[in-house]
Design an enzyme around this catalytic site. Structure first.
Site, PDB file in Angstrom:
ATOM      1  N   SER A  13    -115.666 -33.892  31.747  1.00  0.00           N
ATOM      2  CA  SER A  13    -114.508 -34.774  31.948  1.00  0.00           C
ATOM      3  C   SER A  13    -114.487 -35.764  30.804  1.00  0.00           C
ATOM      4  O   SER A  13    -115.536 -36.036  30.197  1.00  0.00           O
ATOM      5  CB  SER A  13    -114.672 -35.531  33.273  1.00  0.00           C
ATOM      6  OG  SER A  13    -113.698 -36.558  33.372  1.00  0.00           O
ATOM      7  N   TYR A  35    -119.153 -40.999  39.354  1.00  0.00           N
ATOM      8  CA  TYR A  35    -118.589 -39.799  38.714  1.00  0.00           C
ATOM      9  C   TYR A  35    -118.885 -39.830  37.212  1.00  0.00           C
ATOM     10  O   TYR A  35    -119.375 -38.854  36.643  1.00  0.00           O
ATOM     11  CB  TYR A  35    -117.082 -39.773  38.977  1.00  0.00           C
ATOM     12  CG  TYR A  35    -116.346 -38.586  38.403  1.00  0.00           C
ATOM     13  CD1 TYR A  35    -116.546 -37.307  38.920  1.00  0.00           C
ATOM     14  CD2 TYR A  35    -115.430 -38.737  37.364  1.00  0.00           C
ATOM     15  CE1 TYR A  35    -115.849 -36.213  38.403  1.00  0.00           C
ATOM     16  CE2 TYR A  35    -114.732 -37.661  36.849  1.00  0.00           C
ATOM     17  CZ  TYR A  35    -114.937 -36.394  37.368  1.00  0.00           C
ATOM     18  OH  TYR A  35    -114.255 -35.318  36.857  1.00  0.00           O
TER      19      TYR A  35
HETATM   20  N1  NAP Z   1    -108.349 -32.647  37.813  1.00  0.00           N
HETATM   21  C1  NAP Z   1    -108.759 -33.551  36.966  1.00  0.00           C
HETATM   22  O1  NAP Z   1    -108.033 -34.507  36.677  1.00  0.00           O
HETATM   23  C2  NAP Z   1    -110.108 -33.406  36.314  1.00  0.00           C
HETATM   24  C3  NAP Z   1    -110.357 -34.163  35.173  1.00  0.00           C
HETATM   25  C4  NAP Z   1    -111.594 -34.050  34.541  1.00  0.00           C
HETATM   26  C5  NAP Z   1    -112.537 -33.175  35.031  1.00  0.00           C
HETATM   27  N2  NAP Z   1    -112.274 -32.447  36.149  1.00  0.00           N
HETATM   28  C6  NAP Z   1    -113.331 -31.578  36.634  1.00  0.00           C
HETATM   29  O2  NAP Z   1    -112.804 -30.290  36.902  1.00  0.00           O
HETATM   30  C7  NAP Z   1    -113.620 -29.633  37.861  1.00  0.00           C
HETATM   31  C8  NAP Z   1    -112.737 -28.977  38.908  1.00  0.00           C
HETATM   32  O3  NAP Z   1    -112.045 -29.974  39.611  1.00  0.00           O
HETATM   33  P1  NAP Z   1    -110.518 -29.864  40.003  1.00  0.00           P
HETATM   34  O4  NAP Z   1    -109.812 -30.948  39.316  1.00  0.00           O
HETATM   35  O5  NAP Z   1    -110.049 -28.474  39.841  1.00  0.00           O
HETATM   36  O6  NAP Z   1    -110.588 -30.300  41.539  1.00  0.00           O
HETATM   37  P2  NAP Z   1    -110.439 -29.500  42.909  1.00  0.00           P
HETATM   38  O7  NAP Z   1    -109.115 -28.852  42.978  1.00  0.00           O
HETATM   39  O8  NAP Z   1    -110.815 -30.490  43.937  1.00  0.00           O
HETATM   40  O9  NAP Z   1    -111.538 -28.353  42.798  1.00  0.00           O
HETATM   41  C9  NAP Z   1    -112.898 -28.616  42.924  1.00  0.00           C
HETATM   42  C10 NAP Z   1    -113.585 -27.365  43.396  1.00  0.00           C
HETATM   43  O10 NAP Z   1    -114.990 -27.612  43.457  1.00  0.00           O
HETATM   44  C11 NAP Z   1    -115.446 -27.088  44.681  1.00  0.00           C
HETATM   45  N3  NAP Z   1    -116.715 -27.658  45.081  1.00  0.00           N
HETATM   46  C12 NAP Z   1    -117.035 -28.941  45.375  1.00  0.00           C
HETATM   47  N4  NAP Z   1    -118.337 -29.047  45.683  1.00  0.00           N
HETATM   48  C13 NAP Z   1    -118.857 -27.783  45.599  1.00  0.00           C
HETATM   49  C14 NAP Z   1    -120.135 -27.223  45.803  1.00  0.00           C
HETATM   50  N5  NAP Z   1    -121.171 -27.971  46.192  1.00  0.00           N
HETATM   51  N6  NAP Z   1    -120.308 -25.891  45.599  1.00  0.00           N
HETATM   52  C15 NAP Z   1    -119.284 -25.120  45.216  1.00  0.00           C
HETATM   53  N7  NAP Z   1    -118.035 -25.590  45.038  1.00  0.00           N
HETATM   54  C16 NAP Z   1    -117.832 -26.904  45.228  1.00  0.00           C
HETATM   55  C17 NAP Z   1    -114.325 -27.368  45.659  1.00  0.00           C
HETATM   56  O11 NAP Z   1    -114.511 -26.572  46.816  1.00  0.00           O
HETATM   57  P3  NAP Z   1    -113.918 -26.910  48.261  1.00  0.00           P
HETATM   58  O12 NAP Z   1    -112.593 -26.232  48.342  1.00  0.00           O
HETATM   59  O13 NAP Z   1    -114.900 -26.326  49.201  1.00  0.00           O
HETATM   60  O14 NAP Z   1    -113.829 -28.405  48.369  1.00  0.00           O
HETATM   61  C18 NAP Z   1    -113.146 -26.942  44.805  1.00  0.00           C
HETATM   62  O15 NAP Z   1    -113.017 -25.544  44.790  1.00  0.00           O
HETATM   63  C19 NAP Z   1    -114.572 -30.696  38.427  1.00  0.00           C
HETATM   64  O16 NAP Z   1    -115.841 -30.542  37.856  1.00  0.00           O
HETATM   65  C20 NAP Z   1    -113.934 -32.000  37.960  1.00  0.00           C
HETATM   66  O17 NAP Z   1    -114.874 -33.028  37.803  1.00  0.00           O
HETATM   67  C21 NAP Z   1    -111.082 -32.547  36.802  1.00  0.00           C
END
Ligand code: NAP
Length: 289
Positions: free
Chosen positions: A149, A162
């Site tokens: 991130s 975070y």
């Molecule tokens: N969206 C943003 O603005 C943003 C910005 C910077 C970085 N990121 C990074 O991108 C990555 C994906 O996030 P996202 O934005 O796509 O959010 P998201 O839609 O909330 O997806 C997160 C995913 O991680 C899964 N997860 C959480 N804990 C887990 C575990 N212990 N084992 C396996 N799966 C797990 C969730 O599963 P469940 O369905 O079971 O909850 C969900 O599938 C993260 O690492 C986040 O920090 C996102």
């Protein structure tokens, strides 16, 4: 073991957001994708998107919780048994814990690290022997892509947990990148700004006391929560998934990829502006002064 030449990708956290879109885009690019999620009952959106994109055949959903550390080696062994190899690991699963640093309990902070740091470390360590053996056999190891991130490079107020977990991932991956060179394993960090996924809604987590009357910061925390809701602009998640797919096909990728205009602006503002001016600007934007 199947003797296939198609490339195998293992992606974590595919029930929504970046993981789900990356699974689709990588399948569209010809990868066979092992799309993992911790609750198989949350597979509906991915399966629908895969069917809509005409790539259902190339996506296989498996259960994987990256904090169940003892189960990871067996999960990796099963993938190798069924597909013969792992060419790309996308460490994507994660969540963001909100709350003033003063209000976050140690167990909450540890929980944030269990997923965002130790989970990725543990799965990477489970996959590395597979890639090491591939390199020894064919000269090509694989790609390990960390979804970090901008918060891994630049910390935000009210998300210290975070930011700390992503900074840890950045530091660990930077070392690993150099160590893994000789094994033909390309370690890459992707640093998105804000993108429109469940991380902001369904998966948002707030410290137990952060918004309650037990917190001396509750009013500021509530104002900040409102800023996130009303001011923050979020990009199209496909920009990230397309980038990850491109990196996975690049035999010589960079270490870091900032993605999103906000990420680039944050990165360079922190580096170019005088710190005292920068922190004042940030506190004003976050409405926490
Ligand atoms: N969206 C943003 O603005 C943003 C910005 C910077 C970085 N990121 C990074 O991108 C990555 C994906 O996030 P996202 O934005 O796509 O959010 P998201 O839609 O909330 O997806 C997160 C995913 O991680 C899964 N997860 C959480 N804990 C887990 C575990 N212990 N084992 C396996 N799966 C797990 C969730 O599963 P469940 O369905 O079971 O909850 C969900 O599938 C993260 O690492 C986040 O920090 C996102």
């Amino acid at each position: 073991m199947s003797e296939t030449k198609e490339k195998i990708a293992l992606i974590t956290g595919c029930s929504s957001g970046i993981g789900m879109h990356t699974a689709i885009d990588m399948a569209k690019a010809g990868f066979r994708v092992v799309a993992t999620m911790r609750e198989l009952s949350r597979n509906t959106r991915l399966l629908q998107a895969a069917a809509d994109a005409g790539v259902a055949e190339l996506i296989e959903v498996r259960r994987l919780d990256i904090t169940e550390f003892d189960s990871l080696a067996a999960a990796v062994a099963e993938i190798v048994r069924d597909h013969g190899r792992i060419d790309v690991l996308v460490n994507n699963a994660g969540y963001a814990l909100g709350g003033f640093a003063e209000d976050i309990q140690l167990d909450e902070l540890r929980g944030q690290f269990e997923t965002n740091f130790f989970g990725h470390v543990a799965l990477t360590r489970a996959v590395m022997p597979v890639m090491r053996a591939q390199h020894a056999a064919s000269g090509v190891g694989g790609h390990i892509i960390m979804i970090s991130s901008i918060s891994g490079l630049v910390s935000n107020p009210v998300t210290s947990s975070y930011s700390a977990s992503k900074h840890a991932l950045e530091g660990w991956s930077e070392s690993l990148r150099v160590e893994a060179r000789a094994l033909g394993i390309k370690v890459v960090l992707v640093e998105p700004g804000a993108f429109d996924t469940d991380i902001w809604e369904r998966n948002v987590r707030i410290g137990k006391i952060a918004l309650t009357d037990f917190s001396p910061n509750r009013d500021r925390a509530r104002r900040f929560a409102n800023v996130v809701k009303t001011k923050l602009k979020k990009g199209d998640t496909r920009v990230v998934s397309r980038l990850v797919t491109k990196i996975a096909q690049d035999p010589n990728p960079n270490l870091r990829y900032l993605v999103g205009r906000d990420a680039v602006v944050r990165y360079w503002s922190q580096r170019l502006l005088p710190w005292k001016f920068y922190e004042k600007m940030l506190a004003k934007y976050a409405e926490i002064d």
